[in-house]
Design an enzyme around this catalytic site. Sequence first.
Site, mmCIF file in Angstrom:
data_model
loop_
_atom_site.group_PDB
_atom_site.id
_atom_site.type_symbol
_atom_site.label_atom_id
_atom_site.label_comp_id
_atom_site.label_asym_id
_atom_site.label_seq_id
_atom_site.Cartn_x
_atom_site.Cartn_y
_atom_site.Cartn_z
ATOM 1 C CG HIS A 52 -39.530 22.103 -21.291
ATOM 2 N ND1 HIS A 52 -38.348 21.416 -21.141
ATOM 3 C CD2 HIS A 52 -39.605 22.925 -20.211
ATOM 4 C CE1 HIS A 52 -37.743 21.807 -20.029
ATOM 5 N NE2 HIS A 52 -38.487 22.724 -19.452
ATOM 6 N N GLY A 100 -32.267 17.892 -17.773
ATOM 7 C CA GLY A 100 -30.930 18.484 -17.824
ATOM 8 C C GLY A 100 -30.868 19.858 -18.475
ATOM 9 C CD1 TRP A 140 -24.358 20.895 -16.551
ATOM 10 C CD2 TRP A 140 -25.083 18.762 -16.610
ATOM 11 N NE1 TRP A 140 -23.265 20.072 -16.482
ATOM 12 C CE2 TRP A 140 -23.677 18.763 -16.510
ATOM 13 C CE3 TRP A 140 -25.751 17.543 -16.649
ATOM 14 C CZ2 TRP A 140 -22.938 17.582 -16.466
ATOM 15 C CZ3 TRP A 140 -25.026 16.366 -16.604
ATOM 16 C CH2 TRP A 140 -23.639 16.384 -16.513
HETATM 17 P P1 A3P Z 1 -32.725 15.680 -9.978
HETATM 18 O O1 A3P Z 1 -34.096 16.139 -9.608
HETATM 19 O O2 A3P Z 1 -32.683 14.229 -10.328
HETATM 20 O O3 A3P Z 1 -31.687 16.039 -8.992
HETATM 21 P P2 A3P Z 1 -33.946 20.491 -15.617
HETATM 22 O O4 A3P Z 1 -32.738 21.316 -15.497
HETATM 23 O O5 A3P Z 1 -34.203 20.016 -16.994
HETATM 24 O O6 A3P Z 1 -35.092 21.102 -14.935
HETATM 25 O O7 A3P Z 1 -33.600 19.142 -14.822
HETATM 26 C C1 A3P Z 1 -33.411 19.169 -13.450
HETATM 27 C C2 A3P Z 1 -32.537 18.026 -13.041
HETATM 28 O O8 A3P Z 1 -31.180 18.296 -13.407
HETATM 29 C C3 A3P Z 1 -32.539 17.838 -11.535
HETATM 30 O O9 A3P Z 1 -32.320 16.453 -11.321
HETATM 31 C C4 A3P Z 1 -31.350 18.683 -11.122
HETATM 32 O O10 A3P Z 1 -30.843 18.368 -9.852
HETATM 33 C C5 A3P Z 1 -30.373 18.353 -12.224
HETATM 34 N N1 A3P Z 1 -29.345 19.356 -12.422
HETATM 35 C C6 A3P Z 1 -29.468 20.699 -12.336
HETATM 36 N N2 A3P Z 1 -28.300 21.297 -12.603
HETATM 37 C C7 A3P Z 1 -27.416 20.323 -12.869
HETATM 38 C C8 A3P Z 1 -26.025 20.322 -13.186
HETATM 39 N N3 A3P Z 1 -25.326 21.446 -13.288
HETATM 40 N N4 A3P Z 1 -25.435 19.120 -13.399
HETATM 41 C C9 A3P Z 1 -26.138 17.972 -13.300
HETATM 42 N N5 A3P Z 1 -27.448 17.911 -12.982
HETATM 43 C C10 A3P Z 1 -28.087 19.075 -12.774
#
Ligand code: A3P
Length: 359
Positions: free
Chosen positions: A157, A96, A99
């Site tokens: 990370h 996440g 986000w």
């Molecule tokens: P999924 O692969 O399950 O769809 P990070 O941002 O830590 O790299 O994590 C990526 C994950 O967060 C992905 O999950 C991505 O789709 C999801 N993600 C990215 N932006 C987001 C948002 N604004 N709200 C919710 N999930 C989000």
Amino acid sequence: MSTFPDQNMSVHPSAVNGEKQIPVDEEEQQVYNNLDEKLDSLLATLPKAKGWRSPNIFLHKGFWLSPTVFKGLLAIHEYFHPQPIDIFLAAFMKCGTTWLRALMFATANRHRYNFSDHPLHRTGPHGAFPSLDTQILVDFPVTKFDHLPSPRLFATHFAHDLLPNSMTAPRSTCKFVYVCREPKDALISKWHFMNKVRSKELAPLLFNEAYELFCDGVSEYGPFWEHVLGYWKASQESPDKILFLKYEDMKREPSAELKKLAAFMGMSFTAAEEEGGVVEEIVKLCSFENLSNLEVNKGGVQKFNTQLKVENRDFFRKGKVGDWKNYLTEEMRERIDSITETKLKDSGLSLGVTKITLS
Ligand code: A3P
């Protein structure tokens, strides 16, 4: 039109004018120059395993690191100087960060930008503030980050125990926002993502192999469970220093979690802001639906370093809770849940263990 966010490296005077304006400290320059040597001698002594993106990852103090971010970690220890009000967004990969980065940036800068014409519309969320792990190595000495506005925001990370005391010790006043996710969804998300950014010379990482490696704790920045536990325990000891969030809670109650986040950052929403709908505006701006549909996130590229460039669209896949159900057999689910139960036992933390009710 609102200007580009100050947190982005591209507004640094050296980036704008094409010349460095920060004097280079000779001693630091020497340390920087010696990093490769130091890294090589360390790598020669460490256990190694198959990497998900690069050919190999190395086990350092209980955590698996690729050589590039390992060098970043050494640089952080050698010459990163945290400031008392720095705020770090920390997470295991794919839990996440994208986000949270958008939410933290939008919250910290809500008095500066208009929501209808916001910098996040033009820069991917990863451009909003630096990834410490990789940016520390880019364009030294810009990496001293002295130009960033206060509070400086960074993402990392790295596991809690790998970071320097100057950042993590309870007496240090830097703050951490940690976001975690249920491990089965983290595994699926990471497997998809790493195959996208995996070195083209390497064969794709098959799902069954990724699953085995993940269960054994072997993946970049992992083991997953130890990563989560490190921040969880630290958050229990110093709740004012570490805010521990869960992706699933944020999906369920984004406004409530955002208010918690803002309060922790020392930027609580006022009653007038709440009444004026600012919380909902930020939630909407940073939602998966909104961000993933922006042109910049469909076509832009995030450059982490000379080797790692990621298309913005790769940070957005499904954004859902429970996608693991489309990939894991019952046996696989049981194994991950049982590892989670064992590792988290007596920690007070629960994380995505599926309760099966027998009829
Ligand atoms: P999924 O692969 O399950 O769809 P990070 O941002 O830590 O790299 O994590 C990526 C994950 O967060 C992905 O999950 C991505 O789709 C999801 N993600 C990215 N932006 C987001 C948002 N604004 N709200 C919710 N999930 C989000």
